[in-house]
Write a protein that holds these residues in place. Structure first.
Motif, PDB file in Angstrom:
ATOM      1  N   UNK A  63       0.898  -1.211  -0.010  1.00 53.18           N
ATOM      2  CA  UNK A  63      -0.044   0.013   0.065  1.00 53.18           C
ATOM      3  C   UNK A  63       0.929   1.142  -0.028  1.00 53.18           C
ATOM      4  N   UNK A  64       2.102   0.929   0.267  1.00 52.01           N
ATOM      5  CA  UNK A  64       2.956   2.364   0.315  1.00 52.01           C
ATOM      6  C   UNK A  64       3.871   2.254  -1.025  1.00 52.01           C
ATOM      7  N   UNK A  65       3.382   1.785  -2.070  1.00 51.80           N
ATOM      8  CA  UNK A  65       3.959   1.725  -3.452  1.00 51.80           C
ATOM      9  C   UNK A  65       4.449   3.111  -3.885  1.00 51.80           C
ATOM     10  N   UNK A  66       3.689   4.322  -3.476  1.00 45.68           N
ATOM     11  CA  UNK A  66       4.099   5.557  -3.754  1.00 45.68           C
ATOM     12  C   UNK A  66       5.431   6.019  -3.270  1.00 45.68           C
ATOM     13  N   UNK A  67       5.686   5.262  -2.221  1.00 48.40           N
ATOM     14  CA  UNK A  67       7.175   5.441  -1.763  1.00 48.40           C
ATOM     15  C   UNK A  67       8.388   5.007  -2.251  1.00 48.40           C
ATOM     16  N   UNK A  68       8.057   3.995  -3.148  1.00 49.96           N
ATOM     17  CA  UNK A  68       8.994   3.438  -3.973  1.00 49.96           C
ATOM     18  C   UNK A  68       9.772   4.109  -5.288  1.00 49.96           C
ATOM     19  N   UNK A  69      10.833   4.247  -5.314  1.00 54.87           N
ATOM     20  CA  UNK A  69      11.332   4.367  -6.984  1.00 54.87           C
ATOM     21  C   UNK A  69      11.229   3.103  -7.568  1.00 54.87           C
ATOM     22  N   UNK A  70      10.633   3.163  -8.853  1.00 51.15           N
ATOM     23  CA  UNK A  70      10.548   1.842  -9.626  1.00 51.15           C
ATOM     24  C   UNK A  70      11.579   1.956 -10.782  1.00 51.15           C
ATOM     25  N   UNK A  71      12.017   0.665 -11.041  1.00 44.66           N
ATOM     26  CA  UNK A  71      12.927   0.619 -12.393  1.00 44.66           C
ATOM     27  C   UNK A  71      12.571  -0.769 -13.133  1.00 44.66           C
ATOM     28  N   UNK A  72      12.963  -0.644 -14.376  1.00 43.09           N
ATOM     29  CA  UNK A  72      12.988  -2.112 -15.173  1.00 43.09           C
ATOM     30  C   UNK A  72      14.428  -2.163 -15.569  1.00 43.09           C
ATOM     31  N   UNK A  73      14.977  -3.326 -15.344  1.00 43.80           N
ATOM     32  CA  UNK A  73      16.178  -4.008 -15.642  1.00 43.80           C
ATOM     33  C   UNK A  73      15.852  -5.108 -16.690  1.00 43.80           C
ATOM     34  N   UNK A  74      16.835  -5.624 -17.645  1.00 46.23           N
ATOM     35  CA  UNK A  74      16.913  -6.634 -18.251  1.00 46.23           C
ATOM     36  C   UNK A  74      18.079  -7.551 -18.199  1.00 46.23           C
ATOM     37  N   UNK A  75      17.910  -8.746 -18.695  1.00 46.75           N
ATOM     38  CA  UNK A  75      19.202  -9.706 -18.593  1.00 46.75           C
ATOM     39  C   UNK A  75      18.958 -10.758 -19.707  1.00 46.75           C
ATOM     40  N   UNK A  76      19.968 -10.588 -20.812  1.00 45.37           N
ATOM     41  CA  UNK A  76      19.782 -11.466 -21.816  1.00 45.37           C
ATOM     42  C   UNK A  76      20.854 -12.689 -21.446  1.00 45.37           C
ATOM     43  N   UNK A  77      20.712 -13.669 -22.314  1.00 51.85           N
ATOM     44  CA  UNK A  77      21.568 -15.044 -21.865  1.00 51.85           C
ATOM     45  C   UNK A  77      23.017 -14.484 -21.915  1.00 51.85           C
ATOM     46  N   UNK A  78      23.915 -14.931 -21.033  1.00 53.88           N
ATOM     47  CA  UNK A  78      25.349 -14.779 -20.846  1.00 53.88           C
ATOM     48  C   UNK A  78      25.573 -13.292 -20.624  1.00 53.88           C
ATOM     49  N   UNK A  79      24.939 -12.508 -20.183  1.00 48.36           N
ATOM     50  CA  UNK A  79      25.090 -10.981 -20.228  1.00 48.36           C
ATOM     51  C   UNK A  79      24.840 -10.547 -18.709  1.00 48.36           C
ATOM     52  N   UNK A  80      25.245  -9.609 -18.373  1.00 45.70           N
ATOM     53  CA  UNK A  80      24.851  -8.966 -16.937  1.00 45.70           C
ATOM     54  C   UNK A  80      23.467  -8.119 -16.952  1.00 45.70           C
ATOM     55  N   UNK A  81      22.736  -8.343 -15.822  1.00 48.03           N
ATOM     56  CA  UNK A  81      21.457  -7.566 -15.819  1.00 48.03           C
ATOM     57  C   UNK A  81      21.894  -5.941 -15.996  1.00 48.03           C
ATOM     58  N   UNK A  82      20.901  -5.498 -16.845  1.00 48.78           N
ATOM     59  CA  UNK A  82      21.282  -3.940 -17.135  1.00 48.78           C
ATOM     60  C   UNK A  82      19.982  -3.238 -16.920  1.00 48.78           C
ATOM     61  N   UNK A  83      20.295  -1.804 -16.671  1.00 45.75           N
ATOM     62  CA  UNK A  83      19.037  -0.936 -16.497  1.00 45.75           C
ATOM     63  C   UNK A  83      18.623  -0.512 -17.722  1.00 45.75           C
TER      64      UNK A  83
END
Length: 123
Positions: free
Chosen positions: A27-47
């Motif tokens: 219920x405190x969702x509005x207090x969080x900064x949100x982001x999307x990351x992605x990770x391709x096979x064999x690669x690091x997770x990226x912003x």
């Protein structure tokens, strides 16, 4: 604490569009900064993109700028990623993430993660 669940992934042809959704439990969702990351096979997770608590500030990785749009609806506890003009190199598992402070491009600084949604772009 907040629990995150992604949806909306799938298979799309190059040039197509997909919309990812991230549903948050807190219920405190509005207090969080949100982001999307992605990770391709064999690669690091990226912003990919991030949005501040009120939505007043947004940041995009250069690789998606002009093609992807991040948004949030605090009344519905939801975050979205509209992905347009998709390319095969966008193929990855996409994760939504949350933190209590400002946008960070480092995945180490996010304490809450969803389970991920597969996005596959065929050429």
């Amino acid at each position: 604490q907040v629990q995150l669940v992604e949806s909306g992934g799938g298979l799309v042809q190059a040039g197509g569009s997909l919309r990812l959704s991230c549903a948050a439990s807190a219920r405190t969702f509005s207090t969080y900064t949100m982001a999307w990351f992605r990770q391709a096979p064999g690669k690091e997770r990226e912003f990919v993109a991030g949005v501040t608590r009120s939505g007043s500030a947004i940041d995009y990785a250069d690789s998606v700028k002009g093609r992807f749009i991040i948004s949030r609806d605090n009344a519905e506890n939801m975050m979205y990623l509209q992905m347009n003009s998709l390319k095969p190199e966008d193929t990855a598992i996409y994760y939504c993430a949350a933190r209590l402070f400002t946008i960070s491009r480092s995945h180490d600084e996010y304490g809450y993660w969803g389970q991920g949604a597969q996005v596959t772009v065929s050429s």
